[in-house]
Design an enzyme around this catalytic site. Structure first.
Site, PDB file in Angstrom:
ATOM      1  N   SER A 125      -6.711  -2.261  -8.064  1.00  0.00           N
ATOM      2  CA  SER A 125      -7.771  -3.260  -8.155  1.00  0.00           C
ATOM      3  C   SER A 125      -9.108  -2.533  -8.130  1.00  0.00           C
ATOM      4  O   SER A 125      -9.195  -1.401  -7.628  1.00  0.00           O
ATOM      5  CB  SER A 125      -7.699  -4.227  -6.967  1.00  0.00           C
ATOM      6  OG  SER A 125      -8.875  -5.022  -6.865  1.00  0.00           O
TER       7      SER A 125
ATOM      8  N   TYR B 139      -6.963  -5.721   2.222  1.00  0.00           N
ATOM      9  CA  TYR B 139      -6.552  -5.681   0.822  1.00  0.00           C
ATOM     10  C   TYR B 139      -7.194  -4.490   0.113  1.00  0.00           C
ATOM     11  O   TYR B 139      -6.507  -3.715  -0.573  1.00  0.00           O
ATOM     12  CB  TYR B 139      -6.942  -6.985   0.134  1.00  0.00           C
ATOM     13  CG  TYR B 139      -6.693  -6.991  -1.360  1.00  0.00           C
ATOM     14  CD1 TYR B 139      -5.408  -7.176  -1.857  1.00  0.00           C
ATOM     15  CD2 TYR B 139      -7.736  -6.815  -2.261  1.00  0.00           C
ATOM     16  CE1 TYR B 139      -5.171  -7.181  -3.223  1.00  0.00           C
ATOM     17  CE2 TYR B 139      -7.505  -6.814  -3.631  1.00  0.00           C
ATOM     18  CZ  TYR B 139      -6.219  -7.005  -4.106  1.00  0.00           C
ATOM     19  OH  TYR B 139      -5.991  -7.001  -5.456  1.00  0.00           O
TER      20      TYR B 139
END
Length: 266
Positions: A144, A157
């Site tokens: 990501s 995350y």
């Protein structure tokens, strides 16, 4: 050509029943490969996708956070006798304001790392022997932009995706020359996950934000990401390993501004 490369190959896509995973499954199968569609709880979606693709696909339930990576590898080997490609797409998050250090517990971190990092590692370990025996293999880890810029739905995350990115570099070195390991780092991707979590209206508002603010004036789709995963798997990237490609319509060019506006849904 990509179509020639994928003919006769076998790929595993974790988290393959929906979103980026499903788009990647379709893209790989369309180029002639056999595909293992991994899912945990979305059996209906996985079976629908398998039926859509036909005999080139099987749907296999396995929870990577519970140490079931070998289930996927064994399913591919039992069905087709080889594994050529792996897309580590399965992941999870917890939503928490980055400035609230009490919003996440140690258990939250461990839960996210168990899938996003450890599960991905165990999946690579499960497929590596087959790839090494055949003399070649390609792995793509879906990270990501959070891994690069410390943004996203939570600190846990972002940290987990950073760890997955570092693991990409480590294993690209360790598994060469037989196996190439690269990563793709998506920005916002407007999948059904956002609709299910936030509602259609909120999801469309996020789409509009990125359509108005990114240099390319686009909100990402699952197909945008799948179309970048494909060349990392095939011979187009035969001279490339240990790389991470950011695919975010250029939003990283103004990531500070986007964060201030509260658009951290990456």
């Amino acid at each position: 050509m990509a179509g020639d490369f994928f003919e006769g190959k076998v790929a595993i896509v974790t988290g393959g029943s929906q979103g980026i995973g499903a788009a990647t499954v379709r893209a790989i199968a369309a180029r002639g490969a056999q595909v293992v569609i991994n899912y945990v709880s979305s059996a209906d979606l996985a079976e629908e996708l398998r039926d859509e693709i036909g005999e080139k696909a099987i749907a296999v339930q396995a929870d990577l956070s519970a140490g079931e990576a070998n289930t996927l590898a064994e399913a591919a080997l039992d069905k087709w006798g080889r594994i050529d490609c792996l897309v580590n797409n399965a992941g999870k998050t917890a939503f928490a304001n980055h400035e609230d250090l009490d919003a996440l517990s140690a258990d939250d971190f461990l839960d996210i790392y168990r899938l996003n990092v450890v599960g991905a590692y165990e999946m690579i370990r499960a497929v590596a022997p087959s790839m090494q025996a055949s003399g070649s293999g390609a792995i793509v880890n879906v990270t990501s932009v959070a891994a690069h810029y410390g943004i996203g739905s939570s600190v846990a995350y972002a940290a987990s995706k950073g760890a997955l990115l570092t693991m990409t570099y480590s294993l690209a070195r360790a598994l060469a020359p037989e196996i190439r390991v690269n990563a793709i780092s998506p920005g916002y991707v407007g999948t059904g996950w956002f609709t299910n979590r936030l509602g259609e209206e909120a999801k469309l508002a996020i789409d509009r934000h990125f359509e108005e603010t990114t240099p390319l004036r686009r909100a990402g789709t699952a197909e945008d990401i799948a179309d970048m995963i494909i060349p990392l798997l095939d011979d187009a990237s035969r001279h490339m390993t240990g790389q991470a490609i950011v695919v975010d319509a250029g939003s990283h060019l103004d990531v500070g501004s986007s964060r201030r506006k509260g658009k951290e849904e990456l």
